[in-house]
Motif scaffolding. Structure first.
Motif, short mmCIF file in Angstrom:
data_model
loop_
_atom_site.label_atom_id
_atom_site.label_comp_id
_atom_site.label_asym_id
_atom_site.label_seq_id
_atom_site.Cartn_x
_atom_site.Cartn_y
_atom_site.Cartn_z
N ALA A 1 -42.74 151.13 117.77
CA ALA A 1 -44.60 151.08 117.79
C ALA A 1 -45.46 152.24 117.01
O ALA A 1 -46.28 151.42 116.39
N ALA B 1 -48.54 149.66 114.73
CA ALA B 1 -49.27 149.71 114.64
C ALA B 1 -49.97 150.06 113.17
O ALA B 1 -50.98 149.83 112.65
N TRP C 1 -49.86 147.29 110.76
CA TRP C 1 -51.57 146.21 111.54
C TRP C 1 -52.98 146.96 111.17
O TRP C 1 -54.32 146.32 110.69
N ALA C 2 -52.94 148.10 110.80
CA ALA C 2 -54.03 149.59 109.63
C ALA C 2 -54.15 148.59 108.63
O ALA C 2 -55.22 148.60 108.59
N ARG D 1 -58.95 152.66 110.97
CA ARG D 1 -57.63 152.02 111.61
C ARG D 1 -56.39 152.87 112.06
O ARG D 1 -56.35 152.88 113.00
N ARG E 1 -56.56 154.75 115.72
CA ARG E 1 -56.74 154.02 116.42
C ARG E 1 -54.94 153.55 116.44
O ARG E 1 -54.81 152.72 117.34
N ALA E 2 -54.52 153.82 115.15
CA ALA E 2 -52.80 153.70 115.32
C ALA E 2 -52.39 154.26 115.96
O ALA E 2 -51.29 154.34 116.94
N HIS F 1 -52.65 153.73 119.88
CA HIS F 1 -52.14 152.92 120.32
C HIS F 1 -49.98 153.62 120.39
O HIS F 1 -49.90 153.47 120.95
N VAL F 2 -49.93 154.16 119.70
CA VAL F 2 -48.88 154.69 119.61
C VAL F 2 -48.39 155.36 120.56
O VAL F 2 -47.37 155.59 121.54
N VAL G 1 -46.35 157.37 112.20
CA VAL G 1 -47.16 156.69 111.36
C VAL G 1 -46.70 157.13 110.60
O VAL G 1 -47.39 156.06 109.36
N ALA H 1 -53.78 159.62 111.76
CA ALA H 1 -53.52 159.06 113.51
C ALA H 1 -53.37 159.96 114.33
O ALA H 1 -52.90 160.19 115.56
#
Length: 434
Positions: free
Chosen positions: A49, A53, A56-57, A121, A124-125, A128-129, A151, A190
């Motif tokens: 995860a 993440a 993608w960030a 970003r 948001r990571a 999501h994690v 992260v 994060a």
């Protein structure tokens, strides 16, 4: 004759299925309710995860840099796709305040628009994690820290990889600096998202004293108001010098696409200009090179690079109606103090019809208003620190404001303004008739 009945299936031992005893008192089997963080089957391993993440960030913050620099280098004959992507990686590292060692010296002035995008970003990571490991609404600081740390580690690896790719055929980048910076930035950003999605922020807020909560909120509001005023002043200055900015852009001779890319690069540095303008309004001002100063009382600059963003620099000290700009920081503090007094009065009791309402107590106003100054000072001091950096060696080794000066002045001015605004609102609030 006896009625004919169909044959019944028999169980072993000669006992039919209908003859077996039925336990009517046996409770029904219960299905376990899903946990607050989601079902275990839907969870993902933490390393997977965090890696997805973080990647993608990184991708969503790198692509805009590649597009803008691609436009700038579109008209250059010697440009290759590999070189453009490597240059974009260098710009991406610079957006995270990782200095780039070039032939003309260190380049460390980060475009804050890219920095804000990367931080968003990464936030948001963290969200999501935390969801992926089932930590949503758990109010667990340990799980929030675990998600943020994962992260940060994944993002540090990406930073080191980017530094290796940039250094393999271009400017030098410190691998240690890149890894450490990306780890800290990734973990802290994060963590903001993780503590929000895990409801740890609500847990922290409920345990803070009311005066501290109000003081932090008022200081953040005052700091944002002053930064907004700085952004407005910088935009007005650039608009006033729009002719000079257009001439600077046209002098690059890079075609329409290249000029559009240069304009976008200037937009990426617009938040830096907003912070510098706020520092100018506060008084400490900023520098555009060593032994230079841009203040309300003094403007001392030499030859400047052909950067469109510098077209709005003031020509000299403020005079006449321009001196009204000196009141903007105090007004920002007063507005924040006014909002504080209104909020405290609203929470103290129900509002009454008409202009009469319950006046807040002095004890509920003075402490938060005084605390708002240091909070705003830390916000503006941090903004001044990240907006500064070198543009090479020699004369341009110092660009931007001095962070501790901005923070100290902002703390005093905002505290005075917030106290004045809160006290004026308290005095002008009429007590309800008995």
């Amino acid at each position: 004759m006896s009625p004919v009945t169909p044959d019944r299936p028999s169980r072993p031992g000669g006992v039919s299925a209908d003859d077996r005893p039925v336990d009517r008192a046996a409770p029904a089997r219960r299905v376990p309710a899903p946990r607050a963080g989601g079902s275990p089957r839907g969870r993902a391993p933490l390393p997977v995860a965090a890696g997805v993440a973080a990647c993608w960030a990184a991708l969503t913050s790198y692509l805009p840099v590649a597009i803008v620099l691609g436009l700038v280098q579109l008209g250059t004959d010697s440009t290759t796709l590999t070189g453009t992507l490597r240059t974009a990686l260098a710009g991406w590292l610079l957006g995270h305040r990782v200095p780039i060692q070039t032939e003309s010296g260190p380049l460390g002035l980060a475009p804050l628009a890219l920095t804000v995008l990367a931080l968003w970003r990464l936030t948001r990571a963290g969200v999501h994690v935390s969801r992926a490991i089932g930590a949503r609404d758990t109010r667990s600081p340990r799980r929030a820290l675990l998600a943020a740390g994962a992260v940060g580690i994944a993002y540090a690896l990406l930073g080191v990889l980017a530094a290796v790719l940039v250094g393999s055929g271009g400017p030098e980048v410190s691998l240690t600096r890149a890894g450490a910076t990306f780890a800290v930035v990734g973990a802290l950003a994060a963590l903001v998202g993780a503590v929000r999605i895990t409801a740890v922020t609500r847990l922290i807020v409920t345990r803070l004293p009311g005066a501290v909560r109000d003081g932090v909120r008022t200081g953040l509001v005052a700091g944002l108001l002053l930064l907004g005023a700085g952004a407005g002043a910088a935009g007005l200055a650039v608009a006033t010098g729009g002719g000079d900015a257009a001439d600077m852009i046209g002098a690059y001779r890079t075609g329409v696409a290249g000029q559009a890319g240069i304009t976008l690069i200037s937009v990426a540095y617009a938040p830096n200009a907003a912070v510098w303008s706020a520092s100018y309004l506060l008084g400490p001002g900023f520098a555009v090179g060593t032994d230079t100063a841009v203040r309300t009382s003094e403007v001392s600059v030499g030859a400047l690079p052909a950067v469109p963003l510098l077209a709005g620099l003031p020509r000299g000290p403020v005079d006449g109606f321009g001196t009204l700009l000196l009141a903007v920081p105090v007004l920002a503090g007063m507005v924040a103090g006014w909002l504080l007094a209104r909020r405290v009065a609203r929470l103290a009791g129900p509002e009454r019809a008409g202009p009469e309402r319950a006046a807040p107590r002095w004890a509920d106003l003075l402490a938060p208003a005084a605390l708002a100054g240091p909070v705003a000072g830390m916000v503006l001091g941090a903004a001044a620190a990240v907006s500064s950096g070198p543009l090479g060696a020699g004369r341009l080794a110092q660009v931007g404001p001095v962070s501790w000066q901005v923070g100290a002045v902002a703390a005093g001015v905002i505290a005075a303004g917030a106290l004045l605004g809160a006290a004026a609102t308290r005095v002008l609030t009429r007590r309800p008739a008995q």
